[in-house]
Write an enzyme that holds these catalytic residues in place. Structure first.
Site: not given
Ligand code: NAP
Ligand code: F7E
Length: 375
Positions: A88-89, A100, A131, A133, A155, A159, A185
Site C-alpha cells: 500500500q504505497s 492494512y 524508501t 520516507e 506508511y 516500511k 522515482h
Molecule cells: P505502486 O505503483 O503503487 O504499485 C504497488 C504494487 O503493489 C501494485 O502492483 C499493487 O497491486 C501491489 N499490491 C498492493 N497491495 C498488495 C497486496 N496486499 N498483495 C499483493 N500486492 C499488492 O508502487 P511503485 O511506485 O511501483 O512502488 C513499488 C514499491 O516501492 C512499493 O513497495 C513502494 O512502497 C516502494 N517505493 C516506491 C517509491 C517510488 O517513488 N515509486 C520510492 C520508494 C519506495 P494492484 O496493481 O493490484 O494495486
Molecule cells: O507526494 C505533496 C505531498 O504522494 C509528494 C510514494 O511512492 O514516494 C512517494 O511518496 C509530496 C508530498 O509522494 C499533493 O504532501 C502536494 O510532500 O507524490 P507523493 P510521497 O508522499 O513522497 C515515496 C518515496 C514512497 O516510498 C511512496 O511509496 O507532494 N503534495 N499536493 C501532494 N501529494 C499528492 N499525492 N497529491 C497532491 O495533491
C-alpha cells in the site's frame, strides 16, 4: 535461466523491472491480486506478447496478507531472486488505512522472509522496496545510508519495520536480503494520485479543455525525483552485489512541488504567476506561448503536422492551480535529498535523468495520451 519472483508486478516499478529482467534472460514470475476490474494495464503489452507470456513471464494470483499462498508459490517456483515491491504505497492513504498498511508493508515482508525459511530456500536473494520516507523528519541533509530514521506516516513506520526485519533476518539466518532505500522515482506509468503524475496529467487535460484547474496540497514540499526505470535497474544491481547490503538510490537534487508545477506548465508554454498565500494561494496564467506547446507536441514525432491549439477556455489571467487543504497530511515530510555516493561507488549506478528531463518526458507522455485517446 535464472528465475525471479516479483510482488507488485502490476505497479509502476514491477512493470519496468519485469521488462528489464526479461531482457536480461530471466524467467519472471509475478504475483497479481484479484481485482473487480482490470489491474494489469502496465503489463498488458507483455501479456499480449506471445513470445513472453507463459514463456518468459508467468503470472500467479496472490496477496502479501496470505501466508499459505506465499509458501505454496515459493515451493512451486523456487526463485533465485525475489523482488518485494508490493505495498500500500500511498503515504496520505496510509493515514486512513494504517492497520492494512502495516499488514501489507510491514508484516507482508516478515511473511515472505519466514516463507523462505519454511521452504528452505537457502540461496535465494531478496530485495526489499525500502524508501526515503524512512527519513521523514530529516535528521541530516543530504540523507545517506547512515542517517538516522524518523518516519512521519503509518506508511513510513510500516516500511521501517520492513527495513529492520530484513537486516535482522540477514544477520540471524544468513539470508541474502537487501534494502534498496529509494527516493521518489516517477515515470509516465506513475499512479495518477501521486503528485508528479497528478500535475502532468492535469496540465495536459487543462490545455485541451478536459479539466478546469488543478488542486494541490503542500506546494513547498521538496522531493528528490528520479526516473523509475533507472531505479529498477538499480534494484537488480543491488542483488548482484557480492555481499548482501543496503543501498540508497537518489539523484542528489531536490525541487518543490511548486517548481514541478511551474516547469510542467512552462513546457506547454504557460507561465504561472502565484498570488495569495497558504490555503488561499492561486496559480494564474501570466503568459501563453502556443509555439512552445506546439514544439513539445511535434517534437514527440507522433504529431508532425498536427495543428494543436489551446482550448478556447484557456486564457491569460485564468486560475489554473489552487490549494485544497484536504491534500495536506497530518504530519508532512518537508524535505528529501539523497546522497547516492555508496551506490555510485559500489554498484556503478547513477541517476541519469534529472528534474527537467523527467518533467518533459512525463508531460509529453500525458499530452500524447490526451491527444491520442482523449482521456
Ligand atoms: P505502486 O505503483 O503503487 O504499485 C504497488 C504494487 O503493489 C501494485 O502492483 C499493487 O497491486 C501491489 N499490491 C498492493 N497491495 C498488495 C497486496 N496486499 N498483495 C499483493 N500486492 C499488492 O508502487 P511503485 O511506485 O511501483 O512502488 C513499488 C514499491 O516501492 C512499493 O513497495 C513502494 O512502497 C516502494 N517505493 C516506491 C517509491 C517510488 O517513488 N515509486 C520510492 C520508494 C519506495 P494492484 O496493481 O493490484 O494495486
Ligand atoms: O507526494 C505533496 C505531498 O504522494 C509528494 C510514494 O511512492 O514516494 C512517494 O511518496 C509530496 C508530498 O509522494 C499533493 O504532501 C502536494 O510532500 O507524490 P507523493 P510521497 O508522499 O513522497 C515515496 C518515496 C514512497 O516510498 C511512496 O511509496 O507532494 N503534495 N499536493 C501532494 N501529494 C499528492 N499525492 N497529491 C497532491 O495533491
Amino acid at each position: 535461466m535464472k528465475k525471479a519472483l516479483i510482488t507488485g508486478v502490476t505497479g509502476q516499478d514491477g512493470s519496468y523491472l519485469t521488462e528489464i529482467l526479461v531482457e536480461k534472460g530471466y524467467e519472471v514470475h509475478g504475483i497479481i491480486r484479484r481485482s473487480s476490474s482490470f489491474n494489469t494495464a502496465r503489463i498488458d503489452h507483455l501479456y499480449a506478447n506471445k513470445e513472453i507470456l507463459n514463456k518468459k513471464m508467468f503470472l500467479h494470483y496472490g496477496d502479501l496478507v496470505d501466508t499459505s499462498n506465499l509458501n505454496r508459490l515459493l515451493e512451486k517456483i523456487e526463485p533465485d531472486e525475489i523482488y518485494n515491491l508490493a505495498a500500500q504505497s500511498h503515504v496520505k492513504v496510509s493515514f486512513e488505512v494504517p492497520d492494512y498498511t502495516a499488514q501489507v508493508d510491514a508484516l507482508g515482508t516478515l511473511r515472505f522472509l519466514d516463507a523462505i525459511r519454511e521452504v528452505g530456500l537457502k540461496k535465494v536473494k531478496f530485495y526489499q522496496a525500502s524508501t526515503s520516507e524512512l527519513f521523514g523528519k530529516v535528521q541530516e541533509i543530504p540523507q545517506s545510508e547512515k542517517t538516522p530514521f524518523y518516519p512521519r506516516s503509518p506508511y513510513g513506520v510500516a516500511k521501517l519495520y520492513g527495513y529492520w526485519i530484513i537486516v535482522n533476518y540477514r544477520e540471524a539466518y544468513n539470508i541474502f536480503a537487501c534494502n534498496g532505500i529509494l527516493f521518489n522515482h516517477e515515470s509516465p506509468r506513475r499512479g495518477e494520485t501521486f503528485v508528479t503524475r497528478k500535475i502532468t496529467r492535469a496540465a495536459a487535460r487543462i490545455v485541451t479543455g478536459l479539466q478546469k484547474n488543478l488542486l494541490l496540497g503542500n506546494l513547498d514540499a521538496k522531493r528528490d525525483w528520479g526516473f523509475a526505470p533507472e531505479y529498477c535497474e538499480g534494484m537488480w544491481r543491488i542483488l548482484q552485489h557480492e555481499k548482501a547490503d543496503d543501498f540508497l538510490l537518489a539523484t542528489g537534487e531536490t525541487h518543490t512541488v511548486r517548481e514541478f508545477t511551474e516547469k510542467t506548465f512552462a513546457e506547454l508554454g504557460i507561465e504561472i504567476e502565484w498570488r495569495g498565500g497558504a490555503e488561499k494561494e492561486k496559480g494564474l496564467i501570466k503568459k501563453i506561448d502556443l509555439e512552445k506547446a506546439k514544439s513539445l507536441i511535434n517534437h514527440s514525432g507522433n504529431y508532425k503536422n498536427y495543428h494543436f491549439e489551446f482550448s478556447s477556455e484557456v486564457k491569460k489571467g485564468d486560475e489554473i492551480v489552487g490549494v485544497d487543504p484536504n491534500y495536506y497530511r497530518p504530519t508532512e515530510v518537508e524535505l528529501l535529498i539523497g546522497n547516492p555516493a555508496k551506490a555510485e561507488k559500489e554498484l556503478g549506478w547513477k541517476a541519469k535523468t534529472k528534474f527537467e528531463e523527467l518533467v518533459r518526458l512525463m508531460i509529453k507522455s500525458d499530452m500524447d495520451k490526451v491527444l491520442r485517446r482523449g482521456y
